[in-house]
Design an enzyme around this catalytic site. Structure first.
Site, PDB file in Angstrom:
ATOM      1  N   GLU A  37      -6.644   4.870   4.051  1.00  0.00           N
ATOM      2  CA  GLU A  37      -6.232   3.792   4.906  1.00  0.00           C
ATOM      3  C   GLU A  37      -4.605   4.352   5.699  1.00  0.00           C
ATOM      4  OE1 GLU A  37      -6.930  -0.059   3.659  1.00  0.00           O
ATOM      5  OE2 GLU A  37      -6.222  -0.108   2.082  1.00  0.00           O
ATOM      6  N   GLY A  50       1.109   1.685  -2.076  1.00  0.00           N
ATOM      7  CA  GLY A  50       2.154   0.601  -3.535  1.00  0.00           C
ATOM      8  C   GLY A  50       2.852   1.897  -4.445  1.00  0.00           C
ATOM      9  N   ASN A  51       3.718   1.781  -4.997  1.00  0.00           N
ATOM     10  CA  ASN A  51       3.698   2.902  -6.285  1.00  0.00           C
ATOM     11  C   ASN A  51       3.022   3.485  -6.728  1.00  0.00           C
ATOM     12  OD1 ASN A  51       6.862   1.998  -5.560  1.00  0.00           O
ATOM     13  ND2 ASN A  51       7.460   0.106  -6.187  1.00  0.00           N
ATOM     14  N   GLY A  97      -8.240  -3.215   2.271  1.00  0.00           N
ATOM     15  CA  GLY A  97      -8.564  -2.315   2.183  1.00  0.00           C
ATOM     16  C   GLY A  97     -10.281  -2.697   0.961  1.00  0.00           C
TER      17      GLY A  97
END
Length: 498
Positions: free
Chosen positions: A284, A260-261, A378
């Protein structure tokens, strides 16, 4: 043996109502596209003819719209696991139009092998190449591909020409033995290679090759803003201080970061901080920031499950494979996320919280306790086994109407026992060696948005006497105020006062 080259529609015709499918890839990287889109059209045609058609399926993690979006809109899903991020699928799950069970990503492949979830009828794999002897070269994401290929009755391979055959050598495919015969997984540094550069399958199971040239469905990362930059700087400054204090080795440790950002911004900030040594990544998802740091020499090596990068970056990687193949390994997720390896390597893990409570518990998955957002992914694999576990979050959402910090999380994914550090744009709460009321004080003082600080100090006064000063009457007061008024700032504790 030679394989039959078939159309996506012919491939979809192989799949029957009620089948259980396995898809390759991790995030949108490495996921097939043409066959699931044809499958959605088949489902729509079957429904229009008055016949049922739904499938259940397993993926590495989230996928692109060509799997989760098209199948959700076609009402073609019996069940789905383990992680998703598609808007249309999310709506279907929350409306109970498709069943979903959330799962730690490192568990899925082994639990499939254990027989917990039944058989795999068809595995659908995106590949750069497949040889006549049954060597499948994945593209830019692996996920659960080795396990579903071995378990499936039939395999359909999408050969995507946008991914060069020369990617061979970037993968490290390894499946551990199942208990009671499992040995240690012999990874001692992120760059250790322990498997094969391909997935080996019985060629007779490959029922068709679908040729495609569809682009990755990776989106761009949002530009850095003041909040994400502040979070990134707070994380990097904290890590630099931990090195100075001797709590992190001077040579530093491998890093894991979520998707994500915010995660991308945090990695960029760490790379910019010259007090932090050059480092390795064991994670991951390998994102744009990691590739940038690799080109700068700040990241020596990155091991992951996927290249979850923007399309310009994947083109850059493929244009410079001689450089990147020496610095990147892509593995199955039960290896990239394996708790044994996480603990052995001493990973510093950084994941994003959807919601945290003032005692250090984390909700990663549910909005206001009921609506599934994406899934645990994860984050649990890494958090529970980290050398040092960090959660980041902006302090508010929805223009301030939602506080990321509440008296009690509305859904629990990571307990206070696993969460060591919480960081927002306002500061850092170090929860190590703190009792519940000390954790609450640290979080409120250092991480909470100013609009919510006094509300949370006032909440603590309502708490029952005891080790954890919760008020059962008021614990979900923020959530109730949001449901009633659309703004958590409208919480009125006087309703709950004795």
């Amino acid at each position: 043996m030679s394989f039959n080259v078939i159309s996506a529609e012919e491939a979809a015709s192989i799949i029957k109502d009620g089948d259980q499918l396995g898809f390759s890839g991790f995030t949108a990287s490495g996921t097939p596209k043409a066959v699931p889109m044809a499958l959605a059209k088949k489902a729509e045609a079957e429904h229009a003819a008055g016949r049922p058609f739904k499938v259940g399926y397993f993926t590495g993690a989230s996928t692109g719209d060509s799997i989760d979006g098209t199948l959700a809109r076609a009402n073609a899903i019996n069940f789905r696991t383990p992680y998703q991020s598609n808007k249309d699928l999310r709506s279907a799950l929350n409306a109970h139009e498709a069943e979903y069970f959330d799962l730690h990503l490192s568990h899925l492949a082994q639990e499939l092998r254990y027989g917990f979830y039944g058989k795999i009828d068809v595995a659908i794999i995106e590949a750069a190449e497949v040889t006549e002897s049954g060597e499948i070269i994945p593209t830019c994401g692996v996920g659960i591909a080795p396990t579903i290929c071995r378990m499936a009755d039939k395999i359909i391979v999408e050969i995507n020409s946008r991914h060069p055959k020369e990617i061979r050598g970037m993968h490290d495919i390894y499946e551990p033995a199942d208990p009671p015969y499992r040995k240690e997984i012999p990874i001692y540094t992120p760059s250790d290679r322990i498997g094969k550069p391909y997935i080996k399958v019985d060629p007779s199971k490959i029922v068709g090759i679908v040729e495609t040239e569809l682009p990755n469905e990776g989106g761009k990362f949002a530009p850095l803003d003041d909040v994400t930059m502040a979070i990134g700087h707070n994380v990097s400054n904290f890590l630099a201080a931990e090195i100075k204090a001797g709590r992190i080795p001077a040579s530093f440790l491998p890093m894991q970061s979520g998707v994500g950002n915010v995660a991308n911004a945090v990695l960029a900030a760490i790379g910019d901080n010259k007090e932090i040594p050059n480092f390795n990544v064991y994670t991951e998802v390998i994102q744009d920031a990691v590739i940038d740091l690799m080109k700068q020499g700040r990241v020596h090596f990155a091991s992951g499950c996927s290249l979850t990068v923007s399309n310009p970056v994947i083109r850059e990687i493929y244009g410079n494979l001689d450089f990147f193949k020496e610095k990147i390994l892509l593995r199955p997720e039960e290896i990239s996320n394996n708790p044994e390896i996480v603990r052995r390597l001493g990973l510093i893990t950084i994941n994003t919280a959807l919601e945290a409570d003032i005692f250090g518990n984390i909700n990663s998955t549910h909005v206001v306790g009921t609506k599934m957002m994406n899934g645990i992914g994860g984050s649990g694999d890494f958090t529970r086994n980290a050398y040092l576990s960090i959660f980041t979050t902006p302090s508010t959402a929805k223009n301030g109407a939602i506080s990321a910090f509440v008296p009690m999380v509305s859904h629990l994914d990571h307990s206070e026992h696993s969460v060591k550090i919480i960081i927002t744009e306002y500061g850092i709460a170090d929860l190590r060696m703190k009792s519940p009321h000390q954790r609450a004080e640290a979080i409120i003082e250092n991480c909470v948005h100013p609009d919510y600080k006094q509300l949370l100090w006032d909440y603590l006064k309502l708490g029952a006497k005891g080790h954890t000063p919760q008020s059962l009457q008021a614990a979900f007061g923020f959530h109730l105020a949001f449901n009633e008024t659309g703004d958590m700032r409208n919480t009125d504790w006087s309703k709950y006062a004795k």
